[in-house]
Write a protein that holds these residues in place. Sequence first.
Motif, PDB file in Angstrom:
ATOM      1  N   GLY A  78      -9.451  -0.669   7.849  1.00 30.76           N
ATOM      2  CA  GLY A  78     -10.429  -1.138   6.533  1.00 30.76           C
ATOM      3  C   GLY A  78     -10.614  -0.469   5.219  1.00 30.76           C
ATOM      4  N   THR A  91       0.149   0.318   2.100  1.00 32.33           N
ATOM      5  CA  THR A  91      -0.574   0.562   1.086  1.00 32.33           C
ATOM      6  C   THR A  91      -0.220   1.207  -0.046  1.00 32.33           C
ATOM      7  OG1 THR A  91      -1.837   2.519   2.049  1.00 32.33           O
ATOM      8  CG2 THR A  91      -2.962   0.090   2.227  1.00 32.33           C
ATOM      9  N   PHE A 146      -6.091  -2.425  -1.872  1.00 33.92           N
ATOM     10  CA  PHE A 146      -5.979  -3.988  -2.503  1.00 33.92           C
ATOM     11  C   PHE A 146      -7.235  -4.820  -2.954  1.00 33.92           C
ATOM     12  CE2 PHE A 146      -2.435  -3.794   1.006  1.00 33.92           C
ATOM     13  CZ  PHE A 146      -1.484  -3.140  -0.072  1.00 33.92           C
ATOM     14  N   VAL A 147      -8.338  -4.496  -2.696  1.00 33.33           N
ATOM     15  CA  VAL A 147      -9.348  -5.285  -2.811  1.00 33.33           C
ATOM     16  C   VAL A 147      -9.616  -5.218  -4.363  1.00 33.33           C
ATOM     17  CG1 VAL A 147     -12.043  -5.560  -2.720  1.00 33.33           C
ATOM     18  CG2 VAL A 147     -10.570  -5.209  -0.864  1.00 33.33           C
ATOM     19  N   ALA A 148      -9.538  -4.419  -5.286  1.00 29.89           N
ATOM     20  CA  ALA A 148     -10.194  -4.252  -6.523  1.00 29.89           C
ATOM     21  C   ALA A 148      -8.903  -3.713  -7.459  1.00 29.89           C
ATOM     22  CB  ALA A 148     -11.466  -3.832  -6.830  1.00 29.89           C
ATOM     23  N   TYR A 187      -6.470  -0.714   3.505  1.00 22.62           N
ATOM     24  CA  TYR A 187      -6.182  -1.892   2.844  1.00 22.62           C
ATOM     25  C   TYR A 187      -7.272  -2.505   2.012  1.00 22.62           C
ATOM     26  CZ  TYR A 187      -2.285  -3.068   5.828  1.00 22.62           C
ATOM     27  OH  TYR A 187      -0.927  -3.262   6.268  1.00 22.62           O
ATOM     28  N   MET A 188      -8.379  -2.144   2.214  1.00 16.07           N
ATOM     29  CA  MET A 188      -9.519  -2.691   1.220  1.00 16.07           C
ATOM     30  C   MET A 188      -9.737  -1.834   0.094  1.00 16.07           C
ATOM     31  SD  MET A 188     -12.448  -3.993   3.703  1.00 16.07           S
ATOM     32  CE  MET A 188     -13.523  -4.875   2.373  1.00 16.07           C
ATOM     33  N   TYR A 236       0.926  -4.166  -5.048  1.00 18.95           N
ATOM     34  CA  TYR A 236       0.533  -3.684  -6.349  1.00 18.95           C
ATOM     35  C   TYR A 236       1.382  -2.510  -6.537  1.00 18.95           C
ATOM     36  CZ  TYR A 236      -3.222  -6.997  -5.637  1.00 18.95           C
ATOM     37  OH  TYR A 236      -4.057  -8.094  -5.244  1.00 18.95           O
ATOM     38  N   GLN A 286      -3.326   0.738  -8.925  1.00 18.90           N
ATOM     39  CA  GLN A 286      -4.143   1.167  -7.850  1.00 18.90           C
ATOM     40  C   GLN A 286      -4.739   2.593  -8.133  1.00 18.90           C
ATOM     41  OE1 GLN A 286      -0.794   1.346  -4.956  1.00 18.90           O
ATOM     42  NE2 GLN A 286      -2.017  -0.085  -3.648  1.00 18.90           N
TER      43      GLN A 286
END
Length: 343
Positions: A6, A230, A13-15, A9-10, A236, A241
């Motif tokens: 969690g 990641t 990649f989330v924002a 990855y979050m 991305y 990042q």
Amino acid sequence: MCLGMGLAYMGAFVAPEPHHLPVAVVGAGPEAKVFAQTVKDKAGDALDVRTLDSRPAAVEQLQSRDIDGAYVLSAKSPELIVATAGSDMSAITAEKIFTPVATQQGVPLKVTDVTPTVSDDPTGQGLFFLLVALSIGSYASVAVVGAAGSALSMRTRAALVVGVSGVVSLVGAALAGPVFHLAHHGLWGMWAMSWLYSAGILFIGVGLHTFLKRWTTLALMVLFVMLNFTSSGGLYRPELQNGFFGTLHAFWNGAGFVEGSRSLLYFGGHDLARNVWTLAVWLVVGLAVMGLAALTERRRGAVEAEAEPRQHAPHSATSAPARSTESAQEEAAEEEMEETVAV
């Protein structure tokens, strides 16, 4: 694993947000410099803006992967030049940045892709998912070679690693070539990088098994999933990042494979050598871990051989070793079962 996956990855990649995304403003004279400075002032740390005198110079820097987008100044028909093969998301980000600029001028923005991906991989993310397949095939094989092969000599296990990584790399080449047509050329190069990548993971994993035993699977998940996928740049690029994953991108093996594949397939081999060296260094690290594991097992064997005569009294010389052997077999069987379940 849940917490680690969690966070990784979050967090990656989330924002996604641009951080020093390299772009260029193409134009001659003070007008271009003033425009570039204006864009830089508005964007802050999000963009790294430079000026170029001509469109061919911008195309050259795009194809050498020095910039992710170039805005060609024009009062009537401004143009944004991108190379989606380098990163589809970076190209989209550049388009989002410069489209409002053209809109303020009251003219449409023309977008030109000078290095597109193959039609079979329109987003360019196929290489990332190929990385996922190679990684799973490699670290899952560690449980078998490391646990079931623990009774074998380290030399035999090393030979198994070479063979298994060869099979994994052939599967990867088949997926990249005849199955999904990601590689319209350079398939042998893709196979070679797949073998380097897989062998590095297997050597590291089998070597770590000597020290970590049942915790090896978790360690490999951290190294080659949580931190690897990641930071690979497959979805991305590091410019989108945070600094942590961007820093890992510079030397992690997944980034070496993805960027090396892009260089081979789309950019004429530019910077390919550096990415191959990244994979080779990880392979050398794996060989070093295997060598250290071999020395450790040899010392353990010597210590156990010296301690065994003192552990058994004369009257129990026959029964005690039998119980010891049976206990060791049960422990090995339980350990192997736990690793298989973990995978």
